[in-house]
Design an enzyme around this catalytic site. Structure first.
Site, PDB file in Angstrom:
ATOM      1  N   GLU A  82     -28.377  33.454  70.516  1.00 13.30           N
ATOM      2  CA  GLU A  82     -27.962  34.485  69.563  1.00 13.30           C
ATOM      3  C   GLU A  82     -26.535  34.997  69.779  1.00 13.30           C
ATOM      4  O   GLU A  82     -26.281  36.182  69.651  1.00 13.30           O
ATOM      5  CB  GLU A  82     -28.946  35.659  69.609  1.00 13.30           C
ATOM      6  CG  GLU A  82     -30.345  35.262  69.171  1.00 13.30           C
ATOM      7  CD  GLU A  82     -31.323  36.421  69.177  1.00 13.30           C
ATOM      8  OE1 GLU A  82     -32.057  36.563  68.219  1.00 13.30           O
ATOM      9  OE2 GLU A  82     -31.358  37.172  70.177  1.00 13.30           O
TER      10      GLU A  82
HETATM   11  C1  ACM Z   1     -34.648  34.624  71.779  1.00 16.01           C
HETATM   12  O1  ACM Z   1     -35.740  35.007  71.315  1.00 16.01           O
HETATM   13  N1  ACM Z   1     -33.520  35.187  71.362  1.00 16.01           N
HETATM   14  C2  ACM Z   1     -34.577  33.565  72.760  1.00 16.01           C
END
Ligand code: ACM
Length: 681
Positions: A317
């Site tokens: 992310e």
């Molecule tokens: C995640 O759930 N950002 C690995």
């Protein structure tokens, strides 16, 4: 004669797979690869003893001692002198060939044999033997007079070598006691990897001697000392569990950058520990040598605390917003022919991999790290579903086909509050066609417990008992997939988990007592048994936005997935709609009677701000239940009563205090049934 006895003893052979008689009899979880039954039994008696065939590191001895404690507590038998002795003298004889080094491909198989004379557990490694002891505890049976181990022969081995649980201790810190009790529970269902998500935007939970500002400025004082980290690693190792730490970089770095802002990507940005949940912009600067020097020094200090070769760097992310907003980083990308932020992150990952390799570690990261230039020495942790342009099977299969070792968490996000059946139906491999080499790269899977919405009081009820079913998915043959059979066994597993110290059952009452300001909670319990927390993160969307210090002692926190009465009621309504027998109707009416009476009791305790929002649920539920009882008894309803029932159900179908009423659909079905059969004009 001998042949005849043999025939009698080995009368039934059950291989795993089909729902069979034995899986209705024995609540084993994970279900073993092969189980045969004979007609004998070994009584649990006060003279029972254990023996171990070889010197061990203390691991099997320790396990045998806790086995005795658990066996005595479970059976009520006053075992006199059960302590394990060396040599083959015990009524429970444990033997193994070698001590496991707890690396990824260690043998964990075991053989368990029970007849009236005693129990034999044989394994290649000590960890296999310990799995045998867990299975033995799960086998305890009783009749009117005795507790006993039934005569069985089990040959068991796992399907996947990596069977994990991840716990996020960054969003809400989890003290050692929480970690240890969950490790005990993991071992009881043969999970063997504890993935410790130690850092994130909301906290950096590891002390550093070289960078002490990490604990001073990035943790709110909630962090683990090196001694505590070592204690957990040793505790886990004693249970046969590997610990894989995660230090999430270059994103999810708000807390780290609150302590060391000079490592950030956007100049002049005011870094602070993040209080909310979500994806945030603060990101380590990938073009500064100082960033790599910092990570090298930090990891040089930290990695010796974690003996496992796998080291998780997160990598998820990162949207690269702060990278886009930095002229220097943009110039660096152009100068180095890095076309996208993905390319830049790969550049970062490759430098990081070198640092970790020098420290003897293997880099593992969430599936965003799988870019065309990333070497296949990295390990890909699949958490997202299939990505654009990807072959069927998602990032796990794509990673294996590209030559990476890989682990699956997509489908095992237990914080999404989905029913156990959903996770159980998720098979890491499914119908994907793989070569032998590709299959070997699929190590297994991990349940993920993200902690945005849990505290030490509630985390267990979000992990358990569903994770036991996930453990079965990772251990047992693929053909062990009967959901109803699994749910039957899971009830027993859940009770055993509580006996082991997991607080998922008892803490629900504690939360309800808090909500009612310590009044009588039975009416509140009735409501919590039909409501489930909102699913797929919708609890944190829209209306309420939870932050680090929001209350997590609310109604939703006392409710669980697969709410017990909702599950039972749904089934009862299905039976009734198929066949309106007296007993099927009786089963439905039994629930309705409870709900129809409940509002009267609830009104005695509901005059508190914490419960006021549940009043419409309680009132409409009671009204609707009374209507249905009368309708089924009189076999007649008026259009006015019907119209009122429609208003009741409309209200009940909406969320209440971040929960959904899990009986809304079957109640609606009953109203429709009444309309069809009983409406008189
Ligand atoms: C995640 O759930 N950002 C690995």
């Amino acid at each position: 004669m001998k042949k005849y006895v043999l025939f009698l003893c080995c009368c039934i052979t059950f291989l795993a797979g089909a729902q069979n008689e034995l899986s209705l009899k024995y609540s084993l979880m994970p279900w073993p690869k092969e189980i045969n039954e004979n007609s004998e039994k070994f009584l649990i008696h006060e003279d029972l003893t254990l023996s171990i065939n070889a010197e061990d590191t203390g691991r099997v001895y320790g396990k045998a001692v806790t086995f005795l404690r658990r066996l005595a507590d479970r059976s009520g038998v006053f075992i006199k002198e059960g302590l394990p002795v060396l040599g083959k003298k015990g009524s429970i004889q444990i033997s193994f060939d070698t001590v496991s080094n707890l690396t990824v491909n260690e043998d964990e198989s075991y053989f368990l044999y029970i007849d009236e004379k005693g129990v034999q557990i044989k394994a290649i490694t000590d960890v296999g033997a310990m799995h045998g002891l867990e299975t033995l505890l799960q086998l305890v049976q009783k009749n009117e007079l005795n507790y006993f181990f039934p005569g069985v022969v089990i040959k068991d081995a796992p399907r996947f070598v990596w069977r994990g649980l991840m716990i996020d201790v960054a969003r809400h810190f989890q003290p050692l006691a929480v970690i240890k009790r969950n490790l005990d529970a993991m071992a009881s269902v043969k999970l063997n990897v504890f993935h410790w998500h130690l850092t994130d935007d909301q906290g950096f939970r590891v002390a550093s001697k070289v960078y002490p500002k990490l604990q001073k400025l990035a943790s709110d004082g909630q962090f683990y000392t090196h001694e505590q980290l070592k204690e957990v690693v040793a505790y886990a190792a004693n249970l046969g569990i590997r610990v894989v730490p995660e230090f999430d970089v270059p994103g999810h770095a708000s807390a780290l950058l609150a302590a060391y802002p000079e490592l950030g990507s956007k100049e002049g940005y005011n870094h602070s520990i993040e209080r909310f949940a979500g994806v945030f912009n603060p990101t380590l600067n990938p073009i500064k040598d100082g960033t790599y020097e910092f990570l090298n020094t930090l990891f040089t200090e930290i990695t010796p605390l974690f003996p496992d070769v796998y080291f998780h760097i997160g990598g998820d992310e990162n949207e690269g917003k702060h990278w886009d907003e930095s002229k220097e980083i943009q110039a660096f990308k152009i100068a180095n022919n890095l076309k996208s932020n993905h390319d830049l992150q790969t550049y970062f990952n490759i430098r990081l991999e070198k640092i970790l390799n020098n420290l003897g570690k293997k880099l593992m990261g969430w599936d965003e790290i799988m870019t065309p230039n990333m070497p296949t020495t990295a390990v890909i942790h699949s958490w997202r579903g299939p990505q654009e342009g990807m072959l069927e099977g998602g990032t796990l299969i794509a990673a294996a086909k590209a030559g990476y070792q890989t682990v699956l968490s997509n489908g095992y996000y237990i914080d999404r509050m989905l029913p156990v059946a959903h996770h159980y139906a998720t098979d890491p491999i499914g119908n994907s066609k793989l070569t032998k080499e590709e299959r070997a790269l699929i190590l297994g899977g991990e349940a993920t417990m993200w902690s945005e919405l849990v505290t030490p009081q509630t985390i267990d009820s979000r992990i358990w008992p569903r994770t036991a079913a996930i453990a079965e998915r990772f251990w047992s043959p693929k053909e062990v997939n009967d959901v109803e059979n699994m749910k039957l066994r899971l009830r027993a597993v859940s009770a055993r988990l509580e006996a082991l110290g997991i607080t998922h059952i008892k803490n629900r009452d504690l939360l309800l007592r808090n909500m009612s300001d310590y009044k009588e909670i039975s009416s509140l319990k009735v409501l919590s048994n039909i409501c489930e927390p909102l699913k797929v993160y919708s609890r944190n969307k829209g209306g309420t936005e939870y932050s680090s210090f929001s209350p997590l002692t609310l109604f939703a926190d006392a409710c669980v997935v697969d709410a017990e009465d909702a599950v039972g009621f749904k089934k009862a309504v299905v039976f009734l709609s198929k066949d309106r027998t007296k007993s099927n109707l009786g089963a439905v009416l039994a629930y309705l009677e409870i709900w129809s009476e409940n509002d009267r009791n609830f009104n005695k305790i509901s005059n508190t701000p914490k419960l006021a929002l549940l009043k419409p649920l309680s009132k409409n539920l009671s009204e609707l239940a009374s209507f249905l009882i009368t309708a089924f008894k009189k076999k007649s309803i008026s259009s006015k009563e019907y119209a009122k029932a429609l208003i009741n159900i409309e209200i009940i179908s909406k969320p209440f205090m971040d929960t959904e009423v899990a009986i809304a659909v079957p109640l609606n079905n009953l109203i429709m049934y009444c309309q069809e059969h009983f409406l008189s004009e």
